[in-house]
Design a protein around this motif. Structure first.
Motif, PDB file in Angstrom:
ATOM      1  N   THR A  42      -5.064  70.597  35.774  1.00 38.75           N
ATOM      2  CA  THR A  42      -5.571  71.166  34.917  1.00 38.75           C
ATOM      3  C   THR A  42      -5.388  72.521  35.191  1.00 38.75           C
ATOM      4  O   THR A  42      -5.762  72.962  36.061  1.00 38.75           O
ATOM      5  CB  THR A  42      -6.818  71.120  34.192  1.00 38.75           C
ATOM      6  N   GLU A  94      -5.962  70.846  23.669  1.00 40.40           N
ATOM      7  CA  GLU A  94      -5.666  70.871  25.051  1.00 40.40           C
ATOM      8  C   GLU A  94      -4.813  71.603  25.517  1.00 40.40           C
ATOM      9  O   GLU A  94      -4.761  72.195  25.512  1.00 40.40           O
ATOM     10  CB  GLU A  94      -4.053  68.957  25.502  1.00 40.40           C
ATOM     11  N   VAL A 147      -8.705  70.993  38.601  1.00 41.46           N
ATOM     12  CA  VAL A 147      -9.208  72.356  37.578  1.00 41.46           C
ATOM     13  C   VAL A 147      -8.550  73.600  38.216  1.00 41.46           C
ATOM     14  O   VAL A 147      -9.555  73.878  39.499  1.00 41.46           O
ATOM     15  CB  VAL A 147      -9.980  72.780  36.506  1.00 41.46           C
ATOM     16  N   LEU A 191     -11.172  72.262  21.245  1.00 41.20           N
ATOM     17  CA  LEU A 191     -10.743  71.203  22.565  1.00 41.20           C
ATOM     18  C   LEU A 191     -11.402  70.250  22.169  1.00 41.20           C
ATOM     19  O   LEU A 191     -12.507  70.357  21.605  1.00 41.20           O
ATOM     20  CB  LEU A 191     -11.110  71.793  24.272  1.00 41.20           C
ATOM     21  N   ARG A 220     -14.427  65.498  25.920  1.00 44.77           N
ATOM     22  CA  ARG A 220     -14.061  65.511  27.404  1.00 44.77           C
ATOM     23  C   ARG A 220     -13.317  66.610  27.812  1.00 44.77           C
ATOM     24  O   ARG A 220     -13.162  67.081  28.795  1.00 44.77           O
ATOM     25  CB  ARG A 220     -13.039  64.114  27.069  1.00 44.77           C
ATOM     26  N   LEU A 221     -12.861  67.832  27.328  1.00 43.01           N
ATOM     27  CA  LEU A 221     -12.062  68.852  27.606  1.00 43.01           C
ATOM     28  C   LEU A 221     -12.782  70.394  28.072  1.00 43.01           C
ATOM     29  O   LEU A 221     -13.347  71.446  28.307  1.00 43.01           O
ATOM     30  CB  LEU A 221     -10.876  68.994  26.949  1.00 43.01           C
ATOM     31  N   ARG A 233     -15.244  71.057  30.489  1.00 43.20           N
ATOM     32  CA  ARG A 233     -14.595  71.249  31.784  1.00 43.20           C
ATOM     33  C   ARG A 233     -14.412  72.845  31.599  1.00 43.20           C
ATOM     34  O   ARG A 233     -14.647  73.351  32.709  1.00 43.20           O
ATOM     35  CB  ARG A 233     -13.359  70.017  31.769  1.00 43.20           C
ATOM     36  N   GLY A 285     -17.131  66.006  33.070  1.00 41.53           N
ATOM     37  CA  GLY A 285     -17.301  66.896  32.554  1.00 41.53           C
ATOM     38  C   GLY A 285     -18.753  66.802  32.267  1.00 41.53           C
ATOM     39  O   GLY A 285     -19.298  68.920  32.153  1.00 41.53           O
TER      40      GLY A 285
END
Length: 387
Positions: free
Chosen positions: A57, A79, A131, A167, A170-171, A174, A193
């Motif tokens: 990511t 996303e 990430v 977002l 789940r994102l 993060r 996360g």
């Protein structure tokens, strides 16, 4: 057939994978030692093992600190750029490919900010997401992004708070942890996360304090999760007329001047005083022992490590000493001496206050001073924006 040792908990965690492959199930190389599996058999065995999916990511930033968020063409959720790692790619290679495919963006993939392990979801496979930082992109490059293959229908630059809001669940955590790692100069360790105990970045301070009070940290996790500080040492020189010696770095904002000095190599055991002498020798070509400590300055910006500067008295440099100055190539552009009244506009306000306070301490023979952003530690705080 007996259980494969690799399919049950091992009481020998230091074993190599190949040590746990029983030879009768794989045969052996004709000319190899009896019972040893061949390299091809080892590869085939591990290729058939259930394993997590791996994804990469990108946290793509522009020069204003905004985050690039994509609207996928075939999904409702926003996303971040990136995708799964394929074949023999590394996460960095996969992310480079995805950025070119999704955005027509060909830029270096920056440092690792976070690793997020997610438990099995709808696909029935766990996921490990790396990430990485990408950018900050210049205004020209940020404005030239395209969506060449239609994987996304739109790309938007959002502030971090705006990005957290759009977002999916789940994102957003993060992204939050990755940005915390970026500004702290560290790395976030996440599961679903959630920053884990001992994560060097992203762990909420209140949660960290609670874990400490509960005695939940082992020694390694405690060290990793504690706040960090950046330390530096500077030297205050004046000429025979009382003017301050300043240097202009070759990096950073153009026209911004500083005192001679730099970072303390504390990981090598260097002391502040030794760092001050080394930096003066490297930057100016003068090997001079620093004088007494005039002050210690502490500064903090939310989200960033605290910065601690030790300020030493370099004394008075006569004309002969000034003539011996030889600037470090590629590090410094120029040097000059300026009266204290001309510091404003040349150095940052905090540094100007530090210099002025240390000049007073040197003249009065007082100190060392405890300074917070250049002000005495016990002085009342002024309103933001006051210089």
């Amino acid at each position: 057939m007996p259980d494969r040792p690799s399919d049950r908990p091992s009481d020998r965690p230091s074993e190599r994978p190949s040590d746990r492959l029983p030879a009768p199930q794989y045969g052996r190389q004709p000319d190899g030692p009896s019972g040893a599996p061949s390299p091809d058999e080892v590869r085939l065995y591990y290729a058939a093992r259930p394993s997590p999916l791996v994804a990469a990511t990108a946290i793509v930033l522009d020069s204003a600190g905004r985050v690039l968020v994509l609207a996928p063409a075939h999904r409702a959720e926003a996303e971040l750029p990136g995708g799964t790692v394929e074949d023999t790619e590394t996460p960095e290679e996969a992310l480079t490919r995805q950025l070119e495919t999704e955005l027509g963006l060909s830029v270096p993939v920056g440092r690792l900010l976070a690793v997020d392990a997610r438990r099995p979801g709808s696909l029935g496979r766990s996921l490990i997401a790396h990430v990485h930082l990408v950018g900050p992109l210049s205004p020209k490059r940020a404005g030239a992004l395209s969506l060449p293959h239609g994987e996304s229908s739109a790309a938007r630059w959002l502030t971090p708070e705006e990005a957290y809001a759009v977002l999916p669940a789940r994102l957003a955590p993060r992204l939050r942890a990755a940005l915390a790692a970026l500004y702290a100069g560290s790395l976030a360790h996440l599961v679903d996360g959630v920053p884990q105990p001992g994560s060097p970045a992203g762990l909420d301070p209140e949660r960290r304090t609670a874990l400490e009070h509960e005695g939940s940290f082992d020694a390694a996790s405690h060290r990793a999760s504690r706040p960090k500080a950046i330390t530096a040492a500077s030297v205050l020189f004046t000429d025979s007329a009382g003017r301050i010696l300043l240097v202009e770095p070759a990096y950073g904002k153009s026209g911004r001047w500083n005192l001679p000095g730099g970072g303390i190599d504390s990981d090598l055991g260097e002391t502040p005083r030794a760092a001050a002498r080394r930096e003066v020798r490297e930057e100016l070509g003068l090997d001079l022992a620093p004088g007494r400590l005039l002050g210690v300055n502490w500064a903090h910006k939310p989200g960033y490590p605290a910065r601690i500067r030790f300020l030493y008295d370099g004394g008075v440099l006569d004309a002969a000493a000034l003539a011996r100055i030889r600037l470090a190539p590629f590090e410094l552009l120029r040097w000059r001496t300026v009266p204290a009244g001309e510091l404003r506009g040349l150095v940052k306000p905090s540094l100007r206050r530090q210099i002025e306070a240390c000049l007073r301490a040197r003249g009065a023979g007082t100190g060392p001073l405890e300074l917070h952003a250049g002000r005495p530690a016990d002085a009342p705080r002024k309103k933001k924006g006051k210089r």
